[in-house]
Design a protein around this motif. Structure first.
Motif, mmCIF file in Angstrom:
data_model
loop_
_atom_site.group_PDB
_atom_site.id
_atom_site.type_symbol
_atom_site.label_atom_id
_atom_site.label_comp_id
_atom_site.label_asym_id
_atom_site.label_seq_id
_atom_site.Cartn_x
_atom_site.Cartn_y
_atom_site.Cartn_z
ATOM 1 N N ARG A 43 -25.593 -2.788 -45.852
ATOM 2 C CA ARG A 43 -24.925 -1.608 -45.275
ATOM 3 C C ARG A 43 -25.195 -0.372 -46.123
ATOM 4 O O ARG A 43 -25.457 0.703 -45.581
ATOM 5 N N ASP A 49 -28.697 -3.543 -38.891
ATOM 6 C CA ASP A 49 -29.019 -4.783 -38.182
ATOM 7 C C ASP A 49 -28.875 -5.984 -39.118
ATOM 8 O O ASP A 49 -28.319 -7.020 -38.735
ATOM 9 N N ARG A 52 -25.165 -6.570 -39.830
ATOM 10 C CA ARG A 52 -24.464 -7.232 -38.717
ATOM 11 C C ARG A 52 -24.735 -8.733 -38.688
ATOM 12 O O ARG A 52 -23.927 -9.499 -38.163
ATOM 13 N N SER A 53 -25.848 -9.153 -39.257
ATOM 14 C CA SER A 53 -26.181 -10.582 -39.234
ATOM 15 C C SER A 53 -25.210 -11.403 -40.084
ATOM 16 O O SER A 53 -25.147 -12.628 -39.948
ATOM 17 N N LEU A 55 -21.946 -10.804 -39.985
ATOM 18 C CA LEU A 55 -20.647 -10.680 -39.342
ATOM 19 C C LEU A 55 -20.514 -11.629 -38.160
ATOM 20 O O LEU A 55 -21.508 -12.030 -37.555
ATOM 21 N N LYS A 74 -16.658 -1.344 -36.335
ATOM 22 C CA LYS A 74 -17.946 -0.839 -35.878
ATOM 23 C C LYS A 74 -18.712 -0.271 -37.065
ATOM 24 O O LYS A 74 -18.293 0.718 -37.665
ATOM 25 N N LEU A 75 -19.819 -0.899 -37.393
ATOM 26 C CA LEU A 75 -20.634 -0.417 -38.509
ATOM 27 C C LEU A 75 -21.268 0.923 -38.166
ATOM 28 O O LEU A 75 -21.654 1.173 -37.031
#
Length: 209
Positions: A43, A49, A52-53, A55, A74-75
């Motif tokens: 982050r 992307d 998010r992997s 999460l 929401k990132l």
């Protein structure tokens, strides 16, 4: 003699089981620490992307206590994104702690806004991460650094700034603090800096650009 041998055998089996259990728990803790640190690094690097992997499908956010469903996480967004970016917020994490299947650490934060109001103490808070059954991050919570410690007043000149702003530019202050509460959205970070620097000039403090 037979009773002693049976007892010794059971004791060895219990010790072996306990060691295996502790090793397994340590492995889970290490994996979760690695997951959180990898997520935070991705982050910070702007690779959302990859972040998010780490999460779950529907990660959530809580404040103060983990009650209800929480808010959607929401990132790359959120109400404080512009505020934090403009004021160059930086946080330093302390050591990780494993507790009841969660992972938490205490963070110390500093940013230009705190410098503008002459805040003397480093703000501290606890960030707790939660996990699903696949050890993906399912959410986080921001809460008091030490929930059992008595709260202490903030050491700053905020009240002096607030009094000056209300007296000298009440319309601007109402825009920046609608209803008396901080609103970090829109252009309020930039306008807060301008107003705070006007106050600093009035009390012979140097600007913070």
């Amino acid at each position: 003699m037979r009773i002693q041998l049976v007892f010794s055998s059971r004791l060895r089996a219990s010790v072996t089981f306990l060691i295996a259990l502790l090793s397994m728990l340590a492995g889970c803790a290490d994996q979760r620490i690695s997951t959180v640190e990898s997520f935070r690094a991705a982050r910070k690097a702007g690779d959302l992307d990859l972040a998010r992997s780490y999460l779950s499908a529907d990660p959530r956010v809580w404040y103060d206590s983990k009650e209800g469903e929480g808010s959607a996480w929401k990132l790359g967004g959120g109400r404080y994104k512009q505020w934090d970016t403009h004021f160059r917020g930086k946080s330093e994490l302390g050591p990780w702690h494993v507790e009841s299947g969660t992972l938490w650490a205490v963070a110390e934060e500093m940013n230009d806004y705190f410098r503008l109001i002459e805040r003397q103490d480093m703000p501290r808070y606890r960030i707790t991460y939660f996990f699903d059954d696949q050890d993906r991050i399912s959410g986080y919570m921001i809460s008091a650094a030490d929930p059992d410690a008595p709260s202490s007043p903030m050491v700053s000149r905020y009240e002096e700034f607030e009094t000056w702003a209300f007296a000298n530019d009440p319309e601007e202050w109402e825009y920046l603090r609608p209803g008396g509460s901080l609103d970090p959205t829109g252009d309020r970070a930039e306008r807060t800096r301008v107003l705070a620097n006007r106050w600093r000039a009035s009390v012979n403090l140097p600007p913070i650009e």
